[in-house]
Design a protein around this motif. Structure first.
Motif, PDB file in Angstrom:
ATOM      1  N   LYS A  54     -28.230  28.645   3.720  1.00  0.00           N
ATOM      2  CA  LYS A  54     -28.144  27.293   4.279  1.00  0.00           C
ATOM      3  C   LYS A  54     -27.912  27.406   5.779  1.00  0.00           C
ATOM      4  O   LYS A  54     -27.026  28.125   6.239  1.00  0.00           O
ATOM      5  CB  LYS A  54     -26.984  26.519   3.647  1.00  0.00           C
ATOM      6  N   ARG A  55     -28.727  26.686   6.508  1.00  0.00           N
ATOM      7  CA  ARG A  55     -28.669  26.704   7.959  1.00  0.00           C
ATOM      8  C   ARG A  55     -28.467  25.293   8.471  1.00  0.00           C
ATOM      9  O   ARG A  55     -29.120  24.369   8.018  1.00  0.00           O
ATOM     10  CB  ARG A  55     -30.025  27.232   8.462  1.00  0.00           C
ATOM     11  N   TYR A  56     -27.526  25.106   9.385  1.00  0.00           N
ATOM     12  CA  TYR A  56     -27.389  23.844  10.102  1.00  0.00           C
ATOM     13  C   TYR A  56     -27.710  24.145  11.555  1.00  0.00           C
ATOM     14  O   TYR A  56     -26.901  24.766  12.252  1.00  0.00           O
ATOM     15  CB  TYR A  56     -25.968  23.288   9.994  1.00  0.00           C
ATOM     16  N   GLY A  57     -28.885  23.762  12.023  1.00  0.00           N
ATOM     17  CA  GLY A  57     -29.282  24.094  13.390  1.00  0.00           C
ATOM     18  C   GLY A  57     -29.302  25.606  13.561  1.00  0.00           C
ATOM     19  O   GLY A  57     -29.997  26.311  12.827  1.00  0.00           O
ATOM     20  N   ASP A  58     -28.500  26.075  14.519  1.00  0.00           N
ATOM     21  CA  ASP A  58     -28.461  27.519  14.773  1.00  0.00           C
ATOM     22  C   ASP A  58     -27.453  28.242  13.891  1.00  0.00           C
ATOM     23  O   ASP A  58     -27.347  29.466  13.933  1.00  0.00           O
ATOM     24  CB  ASP A  58     -28.061  27.780  16.246  1.00  0.00           C
ATOM     25  N   GLN A  75     -25.962  29.743  10.628  1.00  0.00           N
ATOM     26  CA  GLN A  75     -26.284  30.191   9.272  1.00  0.00           C
ATOM     27  C   GLN A  75     -24.992  30.147   8.460  1.00  0.00           C
ATOM     28  O   GLN A  75     -24.138  31.024   8.566  1.00  0.00           O
ATOM     29  CB  GLN A  75     -26.824  31.636   9.324  1.00  0.00           C
ATOM     30  N   VAL A  76     -24.851  29.101   7.661  1.00  0.00           N
ATOM     31  CA  VAL A  76     -23.600  28.884   6.935  1.00  0.00           C
ATOM     32  C   VAL A  76     -23.564  29.695   5.635  1.00  0.00           C
ATOM     33  O   VAL A  76     -22.508  30.188   5.219  1.00  0.00           O
ATOM     34  CB  VAL A  76     -23.448  27.371   6.644  1.00  0.00           C
ATOM     35  N   SER A 120     -19.617  24.783   1.264  1.00  0.00           N
ATOM     36  CA  SER A 120     -21.059  24.632   1.512  1.00  0.00           C
ATOM     37  C   SER A 120     -21.853  25.109   0.300  1.00  0.00           C
ATOM     38  O   SER A 120     -22.866  24.497  -0.072  1.00  0.00           O
ATOM     39  CB  SER A 120     -21.471  25.431   2.750  1.00  0.00           C
ATOM     40  N   ASN A 151     -21.711  22.509  -2.244  1.00  0.00           N
ATOM     41  CA  ASN A 151     -22.597  21.389  -1.887  1.00  0.00           C
ATOM     42  C   ASN A 151     -24.038  21.683  -2.293  1.00  0.00           C
ATOM     43  O   ASN A 151     -24.754  20.795  -2.772  1.00  0.00           O
ATOM     44  CB  ASN A 151     -22.518  21.110  -0.387  1.00  0.00           C
ATOM     45  N   THR A 210     -26.544  18.819  -0.999  1.00  0.00           N
ATOM     46  CA  THR A 210     -27.439  19.185   0.102  1.00  0.00           C
ATOM     47  C   THR A 210     -28.362  20.304  -0.396  1.00  0.00           C
ATOM     48  O   THR A 210     -27.919  21.155  -1.161  1.00  0.00           O
ATOM     49  CB  THR A 210     -26.596  19.645   1.321  1.00  0.00           C
ATOM     50  N   SER A 253     -31.519  25.956   2.362  1.00  0.00           N
ATOM     51  CA  SER A 253     -32.646  26.221   3.267  1.00  0.00           C
ATOM     52  C   SER A 253     -33.564  27.262   2.649  1.00  0.00           C
ATOM     53  O   SER A 253     -34.782  27.236   2.863  1.00  0.00           O
ATOM     54  CB  SER A 253     -32.143  26.732   4.619  1.00  0.00           C
TER      55      SER A 253
END
Ligand SMILES: Nc1ncnc2c1ncn2[C@@H]1O[C@H](COP(=O)(O)OP(=O)(O)OP(=O)(O)O)[C@@H](O)[C@H]1O
Length: 260
Positions: A20-24, A26-27, A53, A56, A62, A65
């Motif tokens: 899972k990526r939020y913008g830059d 990498q969560v 996360s 989620n 959510t 990615s």
């Protein structure tokens, strides 16, 4: 014999390369995990490791990615939370998530309606036809909340609200249950009581729990996974995790109290 073998080889939950990526940022990064049916599996790790996360993503809040999520062998990647609930997966949140103005009984009735996958407009029909009220009563008895039935949930003590939230997860009759820090903010006595409730009510279900209190983790789990910076760095039975010097030094001493 492993639980997967006992249950014919189908895992209740399996994750394959979940990212899972939020913008830059990498969560989550390549998370793979198999949780056999009936296993009680704890996910531990420092703050910000990505545990919530991952919840989620698994619960459909959510989409990932990358990677796949399977529930009882079925690919459910990216399905929304209400579809996941219908397929038998339900979750609790880090903070008590009850309807404060509704009575304890109605909170449970509402949750029990999700069990049949029907909308709220079917309240009355369901009440008669599917024993929703019966289910709510049963759960209140299990959680020792029956004497609070008519009280607005917002007037319960914090520990009781968390118990009610557990009840709302169970009222859906989910076979796979995700519990996000169910004892956070509780006293030692409340934590012990919550453990008892979880042990009693989740028997026979598959449970994935995020928890910082190691008494809970080691007291309840069949297996434990350790997450750091979005990756799973170890998975094993409690003895294995407890004995691993790197894990002990890095996490068990730092973020949590040791079990007694
Ligand atoms: N919607 C989002 N957008 C951007 N970054 C996010 C988002 N959600 C989570 N993060 C980041 O992802 C990382 C992991 O957060 P997460 O809450 O999953 O960790 P955690 O292991 O559950 O932590 P804790 O134990 O404190 O609850 C954090 O750095 C967080 O800031």
């Amino acid at each position: 014999m492993s639980k997967t073998r006992e249950t014919g080889g189908i895992d209740a939950l399996s994750l394959e390369g979940v990212g899972k990526r939020y913008g830059d940022v990498q969560v989550l990064d390549g998370v793979s995990l198999r949780v056999p049916m009936g296993e009680f599996h704890a996910l531990i790790g420092p703050n910000g490791a990505g545990k919530s996360s991952l919840f989620n993503v698994i619960s459909g809040l959510t989409p990932p990615s990358t990677g796949r999520v399977r529930l009882h062998g079925r690919d459910v990647t990216g399905l929304p939370a209400h579809r996941m609930a219908r397929l038998g997966l339900s979750r609790s949140f880090q903070v008590a998530n009850v309807f404060g103005r509704m009575s304890v009984f109605d909170n449970l009735r509402c949750a029990a309606m999700r069990r049949g996958g029907l909308g709220y407009q079917w309240w009355c029909a369901l009440d008669r036809g599917r024993g929703v009220a019966q289910r709510a009563n049963q759960i209140m008895a299990q959680l020792d909340l029956a004497r609070r039935a008519e009280l607005p949930a917002g007037e319960l003590s914090y520990a009781e609200q968390r118990a009610l939230e557990l009840g709302m997860v169970l009222a859906t009759d989910a076979r796979v249950v995700l519990l996000d820090e169910p004892t956070a903010g509780m006293s030692r006595a409340e934590t012990a009581r919550m453990m008892e409730l979880i042990r009693g009510t989740c028997q026979g279900r598959t449970v994935l729990i995020v928890e910082h209190d190691m008494r809970v983790v080691f007291g309840l789990s069949d297996r434990i996974s350790v997450m750091v910076q979005g990756r799973l760095v170890a998975t094993g039975d409690p003895e294995h995790i407890r004995a691993d010097p790197a894990i002990r030094q890095a996490y068990l001493g730092g973020i949590v109290q040791e079990p007694e």
